[in-house]
Scaffold this active site. Structure first.
Site: not given
Ligand code: CMP
Length: 143
Positions: A9, A49, A112, A115, A126
């Site tokens: 990311k 998403y 984080n 993905h 995807e």
């Molecule tokens: P990802 O695996 O990219 O898939 C969905 C994303 O939503 C997840 O990683 C997180 O980065 C994001 N996410 C999940 N919960 C929250 C939250 N409470 N607030 C902000 N982002 C979130």
């Protein structure tokens, strides 16, 4: 061969973590089938998403993933979907074990780092969203 979609990311790209992340999957024994540094359009972000569109953080999610370049990848190998998820660690880095990508590099759930597809259905979907078939390459059979 099983394939999965992984994406460093914008936070991971900006912090210079592409090399470390790619190295982990290479050393594990997976093969990189396709990769590109790219910007995610708002349209692609919303599609990617889509399952989260009712969540309160959906807007944040789209803003973040479109905020700077991502490194999109397709990796292949035995059980790559599940194993890659394990190597990434829990979605929220505060719950992710040390030794995992999010456990080692992340602090907050929004940023984080990486993905990864969570099932074979998501992987197919995807990969199709981010890559054309001709962008996925075959390895030499002479080695
Ligand atoms: P990802 O695996 O990219 O898939 C969905 C994303 O939503 C997840 O990683 C997180 O980065 C994001 N996410 C999940 N919960 C929250 C939250 N409470 N607030 C902000 N982002 C979130």
């Amino acid at each position: 061969m099983e394939k999965t979609f992984l994406m460093v990311k914008p936070d991971g790209v900006q912090r210079g973590l592409i090399g470390d992340i790619v190295a982990r999957f290479e050393k594990k024994g997976f093969q990189l089938a396709g990769a590109k540094l790219m910007n995610v359009s708002e349209e692609l972000a919303k599609e990617h998403y889509g399952e989260h569109k009712e969540r309160p953080f959906f807007g944040e999610l789209v803003d973040f993933i479109t905020s700077g370049p991502v490194f999109a990848m397709v990796w292949q190998g035995e059980n790559v979907i599940t194993t890659a998820r394990g190597m990434m660690g829990a979605t929220n880095p505060k719950d992710a074990n040390l030794g995992t990508i999010r456990g080692d590099f992340g602090l907050t759930v929004g940023k984080n780092i990486i993905h990864g597809s969570d099932s074979s259905e998501s992987a197919v979907r995807e990969i199709g969203l981010f890559f054309k078939e001709e962008e996925l390459l075959e390895y030499s059979k002479l080695m």
